[in-house]
Scaffold this active site. Sequence first.
Site, mmCIF file in Angstrom:
data_model
loop_
_atom_site.group_PDB
_atom_site.id
_atom_site.type_symbol
_atom_site.label_atom_id
_atom_site.label_comp_id
_atom_site.label_asym_id
_atom_site.label_seq_id
_atom_site.Cartn_x
_atom_site.Cartn_y
_atom_site.Cartn_z
ATOM 1 N N GLU A 16 -3.247 -3.195 -3.039
ATOM 2 C CA GLU A 16 -3.833 -2.790 -1.761
ATOM 3 C C GLU A 16 -5.012 -1.833 -1.951
ATOM 4 O O GLU A 16 -5.341 -1.057 -1.055
ATOM 5 C CB GLU A 16 -2.748 -2.177 -0.856
ATOM 6 C CG GLU A 16 -1.704 -3.208 -0.444
ATOM 7 C CD GLU A 16 -0.391 -2.606 0.010
ATOM 8 O OE1 GLU A 16 -0.206 -1.380 -0.124
ATOM 9 O OE2 GLU A 16 0.464 -3.377 0.495
ATOM 10 N N ASP A 29 5.933 1.043 -3.763
ATOM 11 C CA ASP A 29 6.182 1.758 -2.525
ATOM 12 C C ASP A 29 7.307 2.757 -2.779
ATOM 13 O O ASP A 29 8.304 2.420 -3.428
ATOM 14 C CB ASP A 29 6.647 0.811 -1.422
ATOM 15 C CG ASP A 29 5.539 -0.034 -0.839
ATOM 16 O OD1 ASP A 29 4.363 0.202 -1.176
ATOM 17 O OD2 ASP A 29 5.858 -0.938 -0.048
ATOM 18 N N HIS A 86 2.882 5.305 -1.509
ATOM 19 C CA HIS A 86 2.917 4.750 -2.861
ATOM 20 C C HIS A 86 3.159 5.839 -3.902
ATOM 21 O O HIS A 86 2.842 7.016 -3.680
ATOM 22 C CB HIS A 86 1.594 4.045 -3.196
ATOM 23 C CG HIS A 86 1.338 2.818 -2.391
ATOM 24 N ND1 HIS A 86 0.070 2.421 -2.010
ATOM 25 C CD2 HIS A 86 2.194 1.880 -1.880
ATOM 26 C CE1 HIS A 86 0.152 1.298 -1.308
ATOM 27 N NE2 HIS A 86 1.421 0.957 -1.213
#
Length: 595
Positions: free
Chosen positions: A340, A364, A530
């Site tokens: 991401e 995550d 994260h």
Amino acid sequence: MINRLIGEMPKIGIRPVIDGRLQGVRESLEIQTMNMARAAAQLITENLRFPNGQKVECVIADRTIGGVAEAAMCADKFSRAGVGVSLTVTPCWCYGTEVMDTDPLIPKAVWGFNGTERPGAVYLAAALAGYAQKGLPAFGIYGHDVQDSTDTTIPEDVKAKVLQFAKAGLAVAQMRNKSYLSIGGMSMGIAGSYVDQEFFLDYLGMRTEVVDMSEIIRRAERGIYDHAEYEKAIVWVKKNCKEGADLNDPDKQLSPERKTWEWEMVVKMTLIARDLMIGNPRLAEAGFGEEALGHNAIAGGFQGQRQWTDHFPNGDFMEAILNSSFDWNGIREAFVVATENDSLNGVAMLFGHLLTNTAQIFSDVRTYWSPEAVERVTGKKLTGKAADGIIHLINSGSTTLDATAKQQKDGQPAMKPFWEISEAEAQACLDATDWPAASLGYFRGGGFSSHFKTDGEMPVTMSRVNLIKGIGPVLQIAEGWTVQLPEEVHATLDVRTDPTWPTTWFAPRLTGKGAFADVYNVMANWGANHGAISFGHIGADLISLAAMLRIPVCMHNVEDEKIFRPAVWNAFGMDKEGSDYRACDTYGPVYGKTR
């Protein structure tokens, strides 16, 4: 052992400084002083390597440094030799400001010999005072116990500090003048994937390169990749990457023909992303000279969601393979690629990679499971290191396959530098992983997510850089362990999130106070969605590195005796974390001062 980036690997410069008074004093110290330099160089070269496997080299000044002229000679030699880190050593009194290293961009330390015959400690104190007065933070190294002047050994406490300083300093030097490659832009509004170019330049000395995701399509459709390598990769993938279950609704599952195309596409994406980062001379041979150059990227990130993944296969395979220590070309240095395009987590991954030489986990920080909640859901009590609760680290499948815990070190599960990984261990990591079809609810364009669990107890450190308006970057650190839950407990908890994604269960080490009072507070105090997870307890190394970069540490569970920062930090107050903030604010980013 290949350096895949442009530029020579930085060297460590050893500066033997001496009392400049000839006619008796200097002559009596020459051998001892040079022996200290040689011993320090031997310690470093025997213990440190770069992530590419090359051994760290040291450069020793041609002569001892007794005054400003010899300091200038040394600086000139270091400049020509590519020195990026400076260690000054001495057993005696020296002329402090005359012999000091005044390069503001090079991390520096001073080791003063603890002996009674000559005042090495006196010089160390005077030198550190001079560095502080001139605004050049330096680390001070001084052995706990007195040594005889004839003792050429390096005490264990001195060794630890020299190596801790050297590792952090080399990390600083390796980042300088390299690139972060942003493939795409902001993913789903995640602030970390807004790539702050001033942060990278001012704090890390790095440039930021930006490439639109359409470049991957252009290269894939126009055949701008190594076709021979692609054919090799497809064969390897069919043999080693087991396609997992497709848990999408049967009426929505993609056809076998579409999935075959997706496998071909994700392999091309992997080749292209790597070429974008480091270039590929084979492209020049095919007539694509511009594309062959790459972006000299020491780290990068891929936006993916949603503009890409709503139409094309997701980036999970590409990121997972690049972040691993092996692919169709064999065992090699892992890349650093942030899911991401979370560049701030990518920076934490880069820190861990440069300090440990190992692959990094991107996850995550998903769920805190209390012991009570686990027992309610599974009927089982957590035990061992998991007894106080666990944090579920899980994402959509980009985690390094090294995280399967199928490598071994001293008989224990580990994640190792690539040159220590055997073919059997790499194969075991592949065998422990399958690749389920991506959830079409998340990824409308399909793709495949890596799926495994971290199947062993390993010491790890989770870290994260966050940008705080009004402060700048801050670093969070949590040392702990991966834990192996009973299979029935793992299966029950894991399926509640997504059974097609890789899972790591994390138990942080608790201190009983603050953010580490309990596991819940670790999760509650984590500053973003994260975390970057590195093998080993490297919190102390991260703290030293952060101080060099002027990034304050806002959260950690490292023992006080392991914290090693520049000596001048002591002048900013008696509370260590408050003094860290004040010192970082006072000195500001190293490279920001030069612009």
